[in-house]
Scaffold this motif. Structure first.
Motif, PDB file in Angstrom:
ATOM      1  N   ARG A  67     -26.404  33.818 -23.900  1.00 12.93           N
ATOM      2  CA  ARG A  67     -26.212  33.750 -22.437  1.00 12.93           C
ATOM      3  C   ARG A  67     -27.516  33.342 -21.752  1.00 12.93           C
ATOM      4  NH1 ARG A  67     -23.309  37.992 -21.716  1.00 12.93           N
ATOM      5  NH2 ARG A  67     -21.436  36.852 -21.124  1.00 12.93           N
ATOM      6  N   GLU A  68     -28.629  33.905 -22.194  1.00 16.64           N
ATOM      7  CA  GLU A  68     -29.917  33.565 -21.583  1.00 16.64           C
ATOM      8  C   GLU A  68     -30.314  32.124 -21.872  1.00 16.64           C
ATOM      9  OE1 GLU A  68     -33.448  33.752 -19.404  1.00 16.64           O
ATOM     10  OE2 GLU A  68     -31.591  34.897 -19.296  1.00 16.64           O
ATOM     11  N   LEU A  69     -30.024  31.619 -23.072  1.00 20.22           N
ATOM     12  CA  LEU A  69     -30.336  30.221 -23.361  1.00 20.22           C
ATOM     13  C   LEU A  69     -29.578  29.305 -22.402  1.00 20.22           C
ATOM     14  CD1 LEU A  69     -31.883  28.327 -25.400  1.00 20.22           C
ATOM     15  CD2 LEU A  69     -29.633  27.995 -26.442  1.00 20.22           C
ATOM     16  N   TYR A  70     -28.296  29.580 -22.183  1.00 19.75           N
ATOM     17  CA  TYR A  70     -27.518  28.764 -21.251  1.00 19.75           C
ATOM     18  C   TYR A  70     -28.022  28.944 -19.819  1.00 19.75           C
ATOM     19  CZ  TYR A  70     -24.202  26.838 -24.540  1.00 19.75           C
ATOM     20  OH  TYR A  70     -23.628  26.107 -25.554  1.00 19.75           O
ATOM     21  N   ALA A  71     -28.444  30.135 -19.459  1.00 22.50           N
ATOM     22  CA  ALA A  71     -28.984  30.362 -18.112  1.00 22.50           C
ATOM     23  C   ALA A  71     -30.298  29.609 -17.922  1.00 22.50           C
ATOM     24  CB  ALA A  71     -29.178  31.859 -17.861  1.00 22.50           C
ATOM     25  N   MET A  72     -31.158  29.618 -18.944  1.00 21.12           N
ATOM     26  CA  MET A  72     -32.409  28.861 -18.877  1.00 21.12           C
ATOM     27  C   MET A  72     -32.111  27.382 -18.676  1.00 21.12           C
ATOM     28  SD  MET A  72     -34.504  30.732 -22.021  1.00 21.12           S
ATOM     29  CE  MET A  72     -34.994  29.148 -22.655  1.00 21.12           C
ATOM     30  N   ALA A  73     -31.170  26.879 -19.453  1.00 19.82           N
ATOM     31  CA  ALA A  73     -30.813  25.461 -19.356  1.00 19.82           C
ATOM     32  C   ALA A  73     -30.286  25.136 -17.958  1.00 19.82           C
ATOM     33  CB  ALA A  73     -29.775  25.115 -20.421  1.00 19.82           C
ATOM     34  N   ALA A  74     -29.467  26.004 -17.412  1.00 18.09           N
ATOM     35  CA  ALA A  74     -28.924  25.766 -16.069  1.00 18.09           C
ATOM     36  C   ALA A  74     -30.040  25.751 -15.028  1.00 18.09           C
ATOM     37  CB  ALA A  74     -27.884  26.832 -15.728  1.00 18.09           C
ATOM     38  N   ARG A  75     -30.989  26.682 -15.147  1.00 20.05           N
ATOM     39  CA  ARG A  75     -32.105  26.731 -14.189  1.00 20.05           C
ATOM     40  C   ARG A  75     -32.953  25.469 -14.251  1.00 20.05           C
ATOM     41  NH1 ARG A  75     -32.288  32.249 -16.012  1.00 20.05           N
ATOM     42  NH2 ARG A  75     -33.971  31.754 -17.466  1.00 20.05           N
ATOM     43  N   ALA A  79     -29.011  20.281 -20.625  1.00 22.84           N
ATOM     44  CA  ALA A  79     -27.806  20.547 -21.407  1.00 22.84           C
ATOM     45  C   ALA A  79     -28.170  21.501 -22.540  1.00 22.84           C
ATOM     46  CB  ALA A  79     -27.267  19.234 -21.970  1.00 22.84           C
ATOM     47  N   VAL A  80     -27.171  22.019 -23.220  1.00 18.48           N
ATOM     48  CA  VAL A  80     -27.381  22.818 -24.426  1.00 18.48           C
ATOM     49  C   VAL A  80     -26.563  22.186 -25.546  1.00 18.48           C
ATOM     50  CG1 VAL A  80     -27.034  25.055 -25.553  1.00 18.48           C
ATOM     51  CG2 VAL A  80     -27.817  24.963 -23.181  1.00 18.48           C
ATOM     52  N   ALA A  81     -27.199  22.015 -26.690  1.00 14.83           N
ATOM     53  CA  ALA A  81     -26.528  21.542 -27.898  1.00 14.83           C
ATOM     54  C   ALA A  81     -26.508  22.718 -28.874  1.00 14.83           C
ATOM     55  CB  ALA A  81     -27.262  20.349 -28.494  1.00 14.83           C
ATOM     56  N   PRO A  82     -25.373  23.383 -29.011  1.00  9.58           N
ATOM     57  CA  PRO A  82     -25.306  24.566 -29.869  1.00  9.58           C
ATOM     58  C   PRO A  82     -25.061  24.219 -31.340  1.00  9.58           C
ATOM     59  CG  PRO A  82     -23.226  24.309 -28.739  1.00  9.58           C
ATOM     60  CD  PRO A  82     -24.125  23.188 -28.276  1.00  9.58           C
TER      61      PRO A  82
END
Length: 120
Positions: A67-75, A79-82
């Motif tokens: 969740r924090e990785l996606y929040a960091m990316a949004a800030r 994008a996020v590549a999981p």
């Protein structure tokens, strides 16, 4: 998790979960999410691997890291590549928090990891 602090070390590509301790800046590291920054085809954070210490499994720590990785990316408008199987599964369960990565981005992330396995 209320008893866990998350810390991002961008230089090392490491998001850690640490137990919160009174009077100390950081407690024991109980989980980590290894990632790297990809520049092309679009700037992205690439989740490579997630680990939670066995004594702390089942407490939501890995989910908090994802969740924090996606929040960091949004800030940061990234994008996020999981590539990490846990993060990919978490993203599928939380589409409102984890936008799907385009196939082109996932392929580029996989190629970058294959070219430099030391990224994690």
């Amino acid at each position: 998790m209320s008893d866990i602090d998350l810390h991002d070390d961008r230089d090392r590509g490491l998001l850690t979960a640490r137990t919160r301790t009174t009077g100390s800046p950081a407690g024991e590291t109980v989980g980590r999410l290894q990632y790297f920054v990809l520049a092309e085809p679009t700037p992205a954070l690439v989740a490579a691997h997630t680990v939670v210490e066995p004594a702390h499994e089942g407490k939501g720590i890995a989910g908090s890291l994802a969740r924090e990785l996606y929040a960091m990316a949004a800030r940061e408008a990234l994008a996020v590549a999981p590539l990490c199987s846990f993060v990919a599964a978490w993203a599928e369960r939380h589409p409102g928090e984890a936008p799907a990565a385009p196939a082109e981005l996932l392929a580029a992330a996989e190629a970058a990891l294959a070219a430099d396995p030391d990224k994690w």
